[in-house]
Design a protein around this motif. Sequence first.
Motif, short mmCIF file in Angstrom:
data_model
loop_
_atom_site.label_atom_id
_atom_site.label_comp_id
_atom_site.label_asym_id
_atom_site.label_seq_id
_atom_site.Cartn_x
_atom_site.Cartn_y
_atom_site.Cartn_z
N ASP A 115 -67.79 51.62 57.66
CA ASP A 115 -66.58 52.45 57.70
C ASP A 115 -65.70 52.26 56.47
O ASP A 115 -65.02 53.19 56.03
N THR A 116 -65.71 51.03 55.93
CA THR A 116 -64.81 50.71 54.80
C THR A 116 -65.55 50.67 53.46
O THR A 116 -64.99 50.20 52.46
N ASN A 117 -66.80 51.14 53.44
CA ASN A 117 -67.60 51.11 52.21
C ASN A 117 -67.71 49.71 51.62
O ASN A 117 -67.60 49.50 50.42
N GLY A 118 -67.91 48.74 52.50
CA GLY A 118 -68.20 47.38 52.07
C GLY A 118 -67.00 46.51 51.78
O GLY A 118 -67.14 45.47 51.13
N GLN A 119 -65.83 46.87 52.30
CA GLN A 119 -64.65 46.09 51.96
C GLN A 119 -64.60 44.72 52.64
O GLN A 119 -63.96 43.81 52.13
N ASN A 120 -65.26 44.57 53.79
CA ASN A 120 -65.27 43.24 54.43
C ASN A 120 -66.45 42.41 53.91
O ASN A 120 -67.24 41.87 54.67
N LYS A 121 -66.54 42.30 52.58
CA LYS A 121 -67.72 41.71 51.95
C LYS A 121 -67.86 40.21 52.20
O LYS A 121 -68.95 39.65 51.98
N MET A 219 -77.96 49.76 60.85
CA MET A 219 -77.37 48.97 59.78
C MET A 219 -76.97 49.83 58.58
O MET A 219 -76.20 49.39 57.72
N PHE A 220 -77.48 51.06 58.55
CA PHE A 220 -77.14 51.96 57.44
C PHE A 220 -76.34 53.18 57.88
O PHE A 220 -75.93 53.98 57.05
N SER A 221 -76.12 53.32 59.18
CA SER A 221 -75.35 54.47 59.66
C SER A 221 -74.75 54.16 61.02
O SER A 221 -75.44 53.68 61.92
N ASN A 222 -73.47 54.46 61.17
CA ASN A 222 -72.81 54.29 62.47
C ASN A 222 -73.12 55.42 63.43
O ASN A 222 -72.87 55.31 64.63
N LEU A 254 -77.09 56.42 53.09
CA LEU A 254 -76.99 55.10 52.48
C LEU A 254 -78.33 54.36 52.44
O LEU A 254 -78.52 53.45 51.63
N MET A 255 -79.27 54.77 53.27
CA MET A 255 -80.52 54.01 53.40
C MET A 255 -81.47 54.25 52.22
O MET A 255 -81.80 55.39 51.89
N PRO A 256 -81.93 53.17 51.57
CA PRO A 256 -82.91 53.31 50.48
C PRO A 256 -84.22 53.90 50.99
O PRO A 256 -84.59 53.73 52.16
N ASP A 257 -84.96 54.56 50.10
CA ASP A 257 -86.22 55.20 50.50
C ASP A 257 -87.22 54.20 51.06
O ASP A 257 -87.96 54.52 52.00
N ASP A 287 -89.34 42.64 46.44
CA ASP A 287 -87.95 42.62 45.96
C ASP A 287 -87.24 43.96 46.15
O ASP A 287 -86.01 44.01 46.21
N LYS A 288 -87.99 45.05 46.27
CA LYS A 288 -87.35 46.36 46.41
C LYS A 288 -86.54 46.46 47.71
O LYS A 288 -85.69 47.35 47.83
N PHE A 289 -86.79 45.56 48.66
CA PHE A 289 -86.04 45.58 49.92
C PHE A 289 -84.73 44.80 49.83
O PHE A 289 -84.00 44.73 50.82
N ALA A 290 -84.45 44.21 48.68
CA ALA A 290 -83.14 43.57 48.48
C ALA A 290 -82.10 44.67 48.34
O ALA A 290 -82.19 45.53 47.47
N ILE A 291 -81.11 44.67 49.21
CA ILE A 291 -80.17 45.78 49.32
C ILE A 291 -79.16 45.80 48.17
O ILE A 291 -78.63 44.76 47.77
N GLU A 292 -78.92 47.00 47.64
CA GLU A 292 -77.86 47.26 46.66
C GLU A 292 -77.04 48.44 47.18
O GLU A 292 -77.58 49.50 47.47
N GLU A 293 -75.71 48.26 47.29
CA GLU A 293 -74.88 49.33 47.83
C GLU A 293 -73.41 49.03 47.55
O GLU A 293 -73.02 47.87 47.34
N PHE A 294 -72.60 50.07 47.52
CA PHE A 294 -71.15 49.95 47.33
C PHE A 294 -70.80 49.11 46.09
O PHE A 294 -69.84 48.34 46.08
#
Length: 318
Positions: A115-121, A219-222, A254-257, A287-294
Amino acid sequence: MLSINENANEHYFIFENLDENECLCRKKAIDKKTGKFVALSAFKIIQLEEEEEESLNMFKNRFHKYIKVVFTKKHPAILKMKKYGYGFDNSINFFTISKFYKNGNIAASTKEYLDTNGQNKDKMNPLIRSKIIFGVASAMKYLHQLNCINENLTLENIILDDNFEPKIRDFSLYHYYGSPKCNLNESNYIYIAPELLKGSEFYTCLVDVYSFAFVIYKMFSNVVTFADSNSSQFSSIQYLDRIKNGERPIKPDLMPDCYWDLVTACFDEDFDNRPSFAEIVDFLKFDKFAIEEFGMKTDMEKFREYKKRISKCFIQKY
């Protein structure tokens, strides 16, 4: 009405209600002997008729198997039980005691993160999320090696320990709770495999693979979104009818391919086409499953250390 077994009340002081549904209640309690906080789960008392003795025996076997796993087997992504109590006569009444983790389950923190685009990091970030997905898959591979079916894999049943690493809880019990409400409620219906929805008497551990698909999805969509609408626009019954008719949600933005490819394989209508958790863990090692976002990336050194550490827990023969 849920109740706490008398033995639990004798040794533990109930401090705070954590959550409750038709099947169980979880409470934050204080061990009267040590003064430390613990998590107490009390499972619903089920009254059984004489003709249901077979169901009771099946539940006994399932419960004893569960106890054996959480007491004698060690996997860092499975919540370890400290104590338990139960009574088996013409009813089922039991409670479990485990360490209390203040970080709680991942459902609320995941929703806030999205919801906060990763603000509670500090509480949720790409490294933590990458660990959750790999750790849960690892724990499920381990359970399946022991011939345990989870049947209860949801965001609500994945908690974070003090190091923000995942642990699964409350597995392998719901099938014999004796009440349909225990297997289907507003928080878990999206995780239920179509073969269970259709009332199949025969099903395999691959129902957990289907559930895992929706753990990743959530985990990628509410919101669970279909091509023509999202889950907020229809009831749980309408959603389940779509699933039984072979429909599946569309890819969250948001989900990677690479994750979407895995999810679509895991929620295949034909369970024989779904990958095993042994295969899933092998996929996730890339390694491609290591998440990158926001604007954030997974710390690869820490993530590789986690994967190496947790992979040592596997039973050699699968």
